[in-house]
Design a protein around this motif. Structure first.
Motif, PDB file in Angstrom:
ATOM      1  N   ASN A  80      47.110  35.129  57.486  1.00 39.46           N
ATOM      2  CA  ASN A  80      47.689  35.177  56.146  1.00 39.46           C
ATOM      3  C   ASN A  80      47.361  33.925  55.328  1.00 39.46           C
ATOM      4  N   THR A  81      46.335  33.203  55.736  1.00 40.28           N
ATOM      5  CA  THR A  81      45.867  32.050  54.978  1.00 40.28           C
ATOM      6  C   THR A  81      45.567  32.463  53.543  1.00 40.28           C
ATOM      7  N   VAL A  82      45.972  31.626  52.576  1.00 39.02           N
ATOM      8  CA  VAL A  82      45.757  31.956  51.162  1.00 39.02           C
ATOM      9  C   VAL A  82      44.967  30.853  50.465  1.00 39.02           C
ATOM     10  N   ASP A  83      44.307  31.238  49.369  1.00 41.84           N
ATOM     11  CA  ASP A  83      43.619  30.252  48.540  1.00 41.84           C
ATOM     12  C   ASP A  83      44.568  29.758  47.450  1.00 41.84           C
ATOM     13  N   ALA A  84      44.062  28.999  46.511  1.00 45.02           N
ATOM     14  CA  ALA A  84      44.903  28.402  45.471  1.00 45.02           C
ATOM     15  C   ALA A  84      45.553  29.442  44.568  1.00 45.02           C
ATOM     16  N   ASN A  85      45.002  30.638  44.523  1.00 43.95           N
ATOM     17  CA  ASN A  85      45.553  31.708  43.685  1.00 43.95           C
ATOM     18  C   ASN A  85      46.416  32.687  44.469  1.00 43.95           C
ATOM     19  N   GLY A  86      46.698  32.334  45.715  1.00 39.55           N
ATOM     20  CA  GLY A  86      47.547  33.199  46.529  1.00 39.55           C
ATOM     21  C   GLY A  86      46.819  34.381  47.127  1.00 39.55           C
ATOM     22  N   ASN A  87      45.488  34.349  47.111  1.00 40.09           N
ATOM     23  CA  ASN A  87      44.715  35.438  47.716  1.00 40.09           C
ATOM     24  C   ASN A  87      44.611  35.225  49.221  1.00 40.09           C
ATOM     25  N   THR A  88      45.084  36.182  49.985  1.00 44.19           N
ATOM     26  CA  THR A  88      44.931  36.098  51.428  1.00 44.19           C
ATOM     27  C   THR A  88      43.495  36.438  51.819  1.00 44.19           C
ATOM     28  N   LEU A  89      43.185  36.202  53.080  1.00 39.05           N
ATOM     29  CA  LEU A  89      41.857  36.565  53.581  1.00 39.05           C
ATOM     30  C   LEU A  89      41.604  38.059  53.386  1.00 39.05           C
ATOM     31  N   LEU A  90      42.642  38.870  53.606  1.00 39.68           N
ATOM     32  CA  LEU A  90      42.496  40.318  53.451  1.00 39.68           C
ATOM     33  C   LEU A  90      42.253  40.692  51.993  1.00 39.68           C
ATOM     34  N   ILE A  91      42.956  40.056  51.091  1.00 42.74           N
ATOM     35  CA  ILE A  91      42.757  40.331  49.667  1.00 42.74           C
ATOM     36  C   ILE A  91      41.339  39.968  49.250  1.00 42.74           C
ATOM     37  N   ILE A  92      40.873  38.816  49.692  1.00 38.22           N
ATOM     38  CA  ILE A  92      39.522  38.364  49.323  1.00 38.22           C
ATOM     39  C   ILE A  92      38.460  39.320  49.865  1.00 38.22           C
ATOM     40  N   ALA A  93      38.569  39.673  51.139  1.00 39.38           N
ATOM     41  CA  ALA A  93      37.580  40.571  51.744  1.00 39.38           C
ATOM     42  C   ALA A  93      37.612  41.946  51.080  1.00 39.38           C
ATOM     43  N   SER A  94      38.795  42.422  50.741  1.00 47.33           N
ATOM     44  CA  SER A  94      38.941  43.728  50.095  1.00 47.33           C
ATOM     45  C   SER A  94      38.376  43.703  48.686  1.00 47.33           C
ATOM     46  N   ARG A  95      38.659  42.641  47.975  1.00 47.65           N
ATOM     47  CA  ARG A  95      38.147  42.492  46.603  1.00 47.65           C
ATOM     48  C   ARG A  95      36.625  42.505  46.565  1.00 47.65           C
ATOM     49  N   GLU A  96      36.023  41.910  47.585  1.00 45.08           N
ATOM     50  CA  GLU A  96      34.565  41.836  47.636  1.00 45.08           C
ATOM     51  C   GLU A  96      33.916  43.079  48.250  1.00 45.08           C
ATOM     52  N   GLY A  97      34.722  43.996  48.750  1.00 44.86           N
ATOM     53  CA  GLY A  97      34.180  45.217  49.338  1.00 44.86           C
ATOM     54  C   GLY A  97      33.589  45.042  50.717  1.00 44.86           C
ATOM     55  N   ASN A  98      34.073  44.041  51.457  1.00 44.86           N
ATOM     56  CA  ASN A  98      33.558  43.758  52.799  1.00 44.86           C
ATOM     57  C   ASN A  98      34.314  44.584  53.846  1.00 44.86           C
ATOM     58  N   THR A  99      33.908  45.819  53.998  1.00 47.84           N
ATOM     59  CA  THR A  99      34.643  46.766  54.839  1.00 47.84           C
ATOM     60  C   THR A  99      34.762  46.304  56.290  1.00 47.84           C
ATOM     61  N   GLU A 100      33.674  45.865  56.869  1.00 49.15           N
ATOM     62  CA  GLU A 100      33.690  45.442  58.271  1.00 49.15           C
ATOM     63  C   GLU A 100      34.641  44.259  58.468  1.00 49.15           C
ATOM     64  N   THR A 101      34.649  43.353  57.523  1.00 50.33           N
ATOM     65  CA  THR A 101      35.528  42.192  57.607  1.00 50.33           C
ATOM     66  C   THR A 101      36.985  42.613  57.468  1.00 50.33           C
ATOM     67  N   VAL A 102      37.253  43.550  56.580  1.00 51.55           N
ATOM     68  CA  VAL A 102      38.614  44.065  56.413  1.00 51.55           C
ATOM     69  C   VAL A 102      39.096  44.704  57.715  1.00 51.55           C
ATOM     70  N   GLU A 103      38.243  45.510  58.325  1.00 49.00           N
ATOM     71  CA  GLU A 103      38.607  46.151  59.591  1.00 49.00           C
ATOM     72  C   GLU A 103      38.911  45.116  60.667  1.00 49.00           C
ATOM     73  N   ALA A 104      38.100  44.079  60.727  1.00 49.68           N
ATOM     74  CA  ALA A 104      38.301  43.033  61.728  1.00 49.68           C
ATOM     75  C   ALA A 104      39.600  42.268  61.465  1.00 49.68           C
ATOM     76  N   LEU A 105      39.864  41.968  60.212  1.00 54.95           N
ATOM     77  CA  LEU A 105      41.081  41.243  59.851  1.00 54.95           C
ATOM     78  C   LEU A 105      42.335  42.010  60.236  1.00 54.95           C
ATOM     79  N   LEU A 106      42.311  43.310  60.035  1.00 59.41           N
ATOM     80  CA  LEU A 106      43.490  44.126  60.309  1.00 59.41           C
ATOM     81  C   LEU A 106      43.891  44.081  61.787  1.00 59.41           C
ATOM     82  N   LYS A 107      42.956  43.786  62.650  1.00 57.74           N
ATOM     83  CA  LYS A 107      43.272  43.677  64.073  1.00 57.74           C
ATOM     84  C   LYS A 107      44.149  42.463  64.372  1.00 57.74           C
ATOM     85  N   PHE A 108      44.192  41.517  63.429  1.00 57.17           N
ATOM     86  CA  PHE A 108      45.011  40.315  63.604  1.00 57.17           C
ATOM     87  C   PHE A 108      46.352  40.447  62.876  1.00 57.17           C
ATOM     88  N   ARG A 109      46.674  41.661  62.442  1.00 58.96           N
ATOM     89  CA  ARG A 109      47.956  42.001  61.838  1.00 58.96           C
ATOM     90  C   ARG A 109      48.356  41.124  60.648  1.00 58.96           C
TER      91      ARG A 109
END
Length: 217
Positions: free
Chosen positions: A55-84
């Motif tokens: 749940n690490t966030v950047d200065a704008n409150g974007n989590t890793l999942l939000i960033i990966a989703s915003r960029e359309g990185n499907t594989e990264t999103v799938e991998a992130l979800l495994k870490f709940r």
């Protein structure tokens, strides 16, 4: 009693482990954010496995999942979800991972997030509002089938018809009319879908809504 050399070896190993962990923690924040943005799944999962908070966030409150989703990185999103991670977390602007995936038209990411039970209905802007705003009819129907509230109002009291009409998405407007959405709502500025369409030069859309209004009388 342990021999002095054994004790020294143990302490040296413990100190080395501590320093290594500190180095990872100190340098991994930017690496994690960059990995999510660039879709570097291998690096990101390595960092997460070593203890980086999912749940690490950047200065704008974007989590890793939000960033990966915003960029359309499907594989990264799938991998992130495994870490709940917190799937429904919203950044400082009120946007969730699903909302930004919809806004960007990232169909595959949307599918993954829906499968992970990403929230569809909540206060403020919703994924369905973003689908209407961008005219993503396929995603609109997908969200609707998943349980999105078609009658939800945005913070400015606009509904999905107003948003689609404003931005000239004529096919979605026709679709919404066929679905039976209300035609004469007004937002907080007192503007209707017809008026908003006309003010943006979308006269054909205004005529479609007016004709539908006449048929419903």
């Amino acid at each position: 009693m342990l021999k002095p050399e054994i004790i020294r070896s143990f302490l040296l190993a413990a100190a080395s482990s501590f320093l290594l962990a500190g180095t990872v923690s100190a340098g991994s924040y930017d690496d994690a954010l960059s990995s999510a943005r660039m879709g570097d799944t291998r690096q990101l999962t390595g960092l997460l496995a070593r203890g980086i908070d999912p749940n690490t966030v950047d200065a704008n409150g974007n989590t890793l999942l939000i960033i990966a989703s915003r960029e359309g990185n499907t594989e990264t999103v799938e991998a992130l979800l495994k870490f709940r991670p917190r799937v429904g977390y919203r950044n400082l602007a009120g946007d969730s991972a699903l909302m930004l995936a919809v806004l960007g038209g990232h169909d595959a990411v949307v599918d993954v997030l829906l499968a992970a039970d990403a929230p569809l209905n909540h206060d403020g802007w919703t994924p369905l509002h973003y689908a209407a705003f961008e005219g993503h009819m396929g995603l609109f129907d997908k969200l609707l089938a998943a349980g999105a509230d078609i009658n939800a109002l945005a913070p400015n009291k606009s509904d999905v018809l107003m948003l689609a009409a404003r931005n000239g998405h004529i096919d979605l407007v026709r679709h919404l009319v066929d679905l039976g959405v209300p035609l004469d709502r007004r937002n907080e500025a007192g503007v209707s879908a017809v008026e908003w369409a006309r003010s943006n030069g979308n006269t054909d859309i205004a005529e479609i809504i007016e004709a539908a209004h006449t048929r419903r009388r």
